[in-house]
Design a protein around this motif. Structure first.
Motif, PDB file in Angstrom:
ATOM      1  N   SER A   8     111.820 -43.778 -40.558  1.00  0.00           N
ATOM      2  CA  SER A   8     112.224 -43.032 -41.757  1.00  0.00           C
ATOM      3  C   SER A   8     111.306 -41.840 -42.010  1.00  0.00           C
ATOM      4  CB  SER A   8     112.216 -43.940 -42.988  1.00  0.00           C
ATOM      5  OG  SER A   8     113.191 -44.932 -42.861  1.00  0.00           O
ATOM      6  N   SER A   9     110.037 -41.981 -41.641  1.00  0.00           N
ATOM      7  CA  SER A   9     109.096 -40.880 -41.845  1.00  0.00           C
ATOM      8  C   SER A   9     109.125 -39.876 -40.691  1.00  0.00           C
ATOM      9  CB  SER A   9     107.672 -41.415 -42.035  1.00  0.00           C
ATOM     10  OG  SER A   9     107.152 -41.912 -40.823  1.00  0.00           O
ATOM     11  N   GLY A  10     109.791 -40.228 -39.590  1.00  0.00           N
ATOM     12  CA  GLY A  10     109.976 -39.277 -38.497  1.00  0.00           C
ATOM     13  C   GLY A  10     109.051 -39.432 -37.313  1.00  0.00           C
ATOM     14  N   GLN A  11     107.965 -40.217 -37.452  1.00  0.00           N
ATOM     15  CA  GLN A  11     107.068 -40.382 -36.314  1.00  0.00           C
ATOM     16  C   GLN A  11     106.181 -41.602 -36.501  1.00  0.00           C
ATOM     17  OE1 GLN A  11     104.758 -36.763 -36.038  1.00  0.00           O
ATOM     18  NE2 GLN A  11     103.122 -37.594 -37.298  1.00  0.00           N
ATOM     19  N   GLY A  12     105.642 -42.083 -35.370  1.00  0.00           N
ATOM     20  CA  GLY A  12     104.725 -43.211 -35.439  1.00  0.00           C
ATOM     21  C   GLY A  12     104.265 -43.659 -34.070  1.00  0.00           C
ATOM     22  N   TYR A  13     103.350 -44.616 -34.096  1.00  0.00           N
ATOM     23  CA  TYR A  13     102.752 -45.157 -32.882  1.00  0.00           C
ATOM     24  C   TYR A  13     102.555 -46.655 -33.105  1.00  0.00           C
ATOM     25  CZ  TYR A  13      99.146 -46.071 -29.362  1.00  0.00           C
ATOM     26  OH  TYR A  13      98.421 -46.588 -28.322  1.00  0.00           O
ATOM     27  N   VAL A  14     102.973 -47.461 -32.110  1.00  0.00           N
ATOM     28  CA  VAL A  14     102.894 -48.914 -32.216  1.00  0.00           C
ATOM     29  C   VAL A  14     102.347 -49.480 -30.910  1.00  0.00           C
ATOM     30  CG1 VAL A  14     104.231 -51.040 -32.558  1.00  0.00           C
ATOM     31  CG2 VAL A  14     104.930 -48.938 -33.719  1.00  0.00           C
ATOM     32  N   GLU A  15     101.412 -50.428 -31.003  1.00  0.00           N
ATOM     33  CA  GLU A  15     100.894 -51.158 -29.848  1.00  0.00           C
ATOM     34  C   GLU A  15     101.229 -52.635 -30.055  1.00  0.00           C
ATOM     35  OE1 GLU A  15      96.661 -50.641 -29.895  1.00  0.00           O
ATOM     36  OE2 GLU A  15      96.785 -48.590 -29.125  1.00  0.00           O
ATOM     37  N   VAL A  16     101.747 -53.301 -29.006  1.00  0.00           N
ATOM     38  CA  VAL A  16     102.138 -54.703 -29.138  1.00  0.00           C
ATOM     39  C   VAL A  16     101.708 -55.491 -27.908  1.00  0.00           C
ATOM     40  CG1 VAL A  16     104.058 -56.296 -29.500  1.00  0.00           C
ATOM     41  CG2 VAL A  16     104.196 -53.996 -30.422  1.00  0.00           C
ATOM     42  N   ARG A  17     101.277 -56.727 -28.158  1.00  0.00           N
ATOM     43  CA  ARG A  17     100.959 -57.651 -27.071  1.00  0.00           C
ATOM     44  C   ARG A  17     101.270 -59.068 -27.536  1.00  0.00           C
ATOM     45  NH1 ARG A  17      96.252 -60.438 -27.990  1.00  0.00           N
ATOM     46  NH2 ARG A  17      94.842 -59.543 -29.530  1.00  0.00           N
ATOM     47  N   SER A  18     101.296 -59.970 -26.594  1.00  0.00           N
ATOM     48  CA  SER A  18     101.488 -61.375 -26.911  1.00  0.00           C
ATOM     49  C   SER A  18     100.266 -61.882 -27.682  1.00  0.00           C
ATOM     50  CB  SER A  18     101.656 -62.187 -25.625  1.00  0.00           C
ATOM     51  OG  SER A  18     101.531 -63.564 -25.890  1.00  0.00           O
ATOM     52  N   SER A  19     100.487 -62.805 -28.567  1.00  0.00           N
ATOM     53  CA  SER A  19      99.354 -63.390 -29.291  1.00  0.00           C
ATOM     54  C   SER A  19      98.553 -64.344 -28.402  1.00  0.00           C
ATOM     55  CB  SER A  19      99.833 -64.120 -30.546  1.00  0.00           C
ATOM     56  OG  SER A  19     100.752 -65.127 -30.208  1.00  0.00           O
ATOM     57  N   TYR A  20      99.068 -64.605 -27.210  1.00  0.00           N
ATOM     58  CA  TYR A  20      98.405 -65.543 -26.297  1.00  0.00           C
ATOM     59  C   TYR A  20      97.647 -64.870 -25.160  1.00  0.00           C
ATOM     60  CZ  TYR A  20     101.600 -68.573 -28.767  1.00  0.00           C
ATOM     61  OH  TYR A  20     102.281 -69.219 -29.753  1.00  0.00           O
ATOM     62  N   ARG A  21      97.865 -63.554 -24.983  1.00  0.00           N
ATOM     63  CA  ARG A  21      97.211 -62.840 -23.883  1.00  0.00           C
ATOM     64  C   ARG A  21      96.788 -61.462 -24.348  1.00  0.00           C
ATOM     65  NH1 ARG A  21     101.571 -63.364 -19.175  1.00  0.00           N
ATOM     66  NH2 ARG A  21     102.249 -61.594 -20.371  1.00  0.00           N
ATOM     67  N   GLU A  22      95.717 -60.973 -23.743  1.00  0.00           N
ATOM     68  CA  GLU A  22      95.228 -59.635 -24.070  1.00  0.00           C
ATOM     69  C   GLU A  22      96.090 -58.541 -23.424  1.00  0.00           C
ATOM     70  OE1 GLU A  22      90.987 -57.267 -24.024  1.00  0.00           O
ATOM     71  OE2 GLU A  22      91.022 -59.396 -23.541  1.00  0.00           O
ATOM     72  N   PHE A  23      96.672 -58.830 -22.266  1.00  0.00           N
ATOM     73  CA  PHE A  23      97.513 -57.874 -21.528  1.00  0.00           C
ATOM     74  C   PHE A  23      98.775 -58.581 -21.054  1.00  0.00           C
ATOM     75  CE2 PHE A  23      93.137 -56.410 -21.037  1.00  0.00           C
ATOM     76  CZ  PHE A  23      93.263 -55.127 -21.508  1.00  0.00           C
ATOM     77  N   PRO A  24      99.847 -57.842 -20.862  1.00  0.00           N
ATOM     78  CA  PRO A  24     100.000 -56.402 -21.024  1.00  0.00           C
ATOM     79  C   PRO A  24     100.132 -55.999 -22.492  1.00  0.00           C
ATOM     80  CG  PRO A  24     102.099 -57.354 -20.388  1.00  0.00           C
ATOM     81  CD  PRO A  24     101.088 -58.472 -20.383  1.00  0.00           C
ATOM     82  N   VAL A  25      99.793 -54.727 -22.730  1.00  0.00           N
ATOM     83  CA  VAL A  25     100.008 -54.105 -24.033  1.00  0.00           C
ATOM     84  C   VAL A  25     101.034 -52.997 -23.819  1.00  0.00           C
ATOM     85  CG1 VAL A  25      98.983 -52.801 -25.938  1.00  0.00           C
ATOM     86  CG2 VAL A  25      97.636 -54.545 -24.740  1.00  0.00           C
ATOM     87  N   VAL A  26     102.088 -53.007 -24.608  1.00  0.00           N
ATOM     88  CA  VAL A  26     103.085 -51.936 -24.542  1.00  0.00           C
ATOM     89  C   VAL A  26     102.922 -51.088 -25.793  1.00  0.00           C
ATOM     90  CG1 VAL A  26     105.544 -51.387 -24.545  1.00  0.00           C
ATOM     91  CG2 VAL A  26     104.680 -53.213 -23.082  1.00  0.00           C
ATOM     92  N   MET A  27     102.901 -49.774 -25.577  1.00  0.00           N
ATOM     93  CA  MET A  27     102.714 -48.825 -26.668  1.00  0.00           C
ATOM     94  C   MET A  27     103.940 -47.912 -26.760  1.00  0.00           C
ATOM     95  SD  MET A  27      98.886 -48.270 -25.379  1.00  0.00           S
ATOM     96  CE  MET A  27      99.551 -48.661 -23.790  1.00  0.00           C
ATOM     97  N   LEU A  28     104.418 -47.728 -27.950  1.00  0.00           N
ATOM     98  CA  LEU A  28     105.580 -46.884 -28.213  1.00  0.00           C
ATOM     99  C   LEU A  28     105.157 -45.788 -29.174  1.00  0.00           C
ATOM    100  CD1 LEU A  28     108.613 -46.173 -28.331  1.00  0.00           C
ATOM    101  CD2 LEU A  28     108.880 -47.998 -29.994  1.00  0.00           C
ATOM    102  N   ALA A  29     105.286 -44.543 -28.729  1.00  0.00           N
ATOM    103  CA  ALA A  29     104.961 -43.387 -29.558  1.00  0.00           C
ATOM    104  C   ALA A  29     106.241 -42.582 -29.734  1.00  0.00           C
ATOM    105  CB  ALA A  29     103.889 -42.544 -28.873  1.00  0.00           C
TER     106      ALA A  29
END
Length: 133
Positions: free
Chosen positions: A36-57
């Motif tokens: 709704s604000s037009g832009q953002g950045y999100v990082e997500v990973r499993s709560s059980y592992r440090e990797f992989p991390v997927v980032m959406l910008a």
């Protein structure tokens, strides 16, 4: 499905690095607020592992999806043709705008769908072609 994520704050417009542990609804609500604000950045990973991390910008209708396979490897998801190869697009990475060519730009809604797919399986190979950087 429990996950750990950090994202841009809709209130300040700045990246909030504090990781949150939640279910999909809270992350979806944050993404929708950012859309709704037009832009953002999100990082997500499993709560059980440090990797992989997927980032959406994303900014406006354009998005870039990044993958951190481990502490040493970063990749970009190849774009979906939304933007021509030679065209440059700016998206926020944390608090700074970064420039990417159309080779790595996706439609923002498509990118969110791919993030959702990742959250269902915690694997990335089926999301598309990755280019290590």
């Amino acid at each position: 499905m429990s996950m750990v994520w950090a994202a841009t704050s809709p209130e300040s417009g700045r990246f909030d690095p504090v990781e949150r542990r939640s279910e999909m609804k809270e992350l979806s609500d944050r993404f929708n607020d950012l859309r709704s604000s037009g832009q953002g950045y999100v990082e997500v990973r499993s709560s059980y592992r440090e990797f992989p991390v997927v980032m959406l910008a994303f900014r406006e209708g354009h998005a870039v999806v990044q993958l951190m396979s481990d502490a040493e490897r970063m990749s970009l998801l190849v774009g979906d043709g939304t933007v021509p190869s030679g065209t440059e697009v700016e998206v926020p990475i944390m608090d700074d705008l970064a420039v990417f060519t159309g080779d790595f730009v996706l439609d923002a809604d498509r990118a969110w769908d791919l993030m959702h797919d990742f959250l269902q399986t915690w694997t990335v190979s089926h999301l598309g072609e990755w280019c290590e950087v």
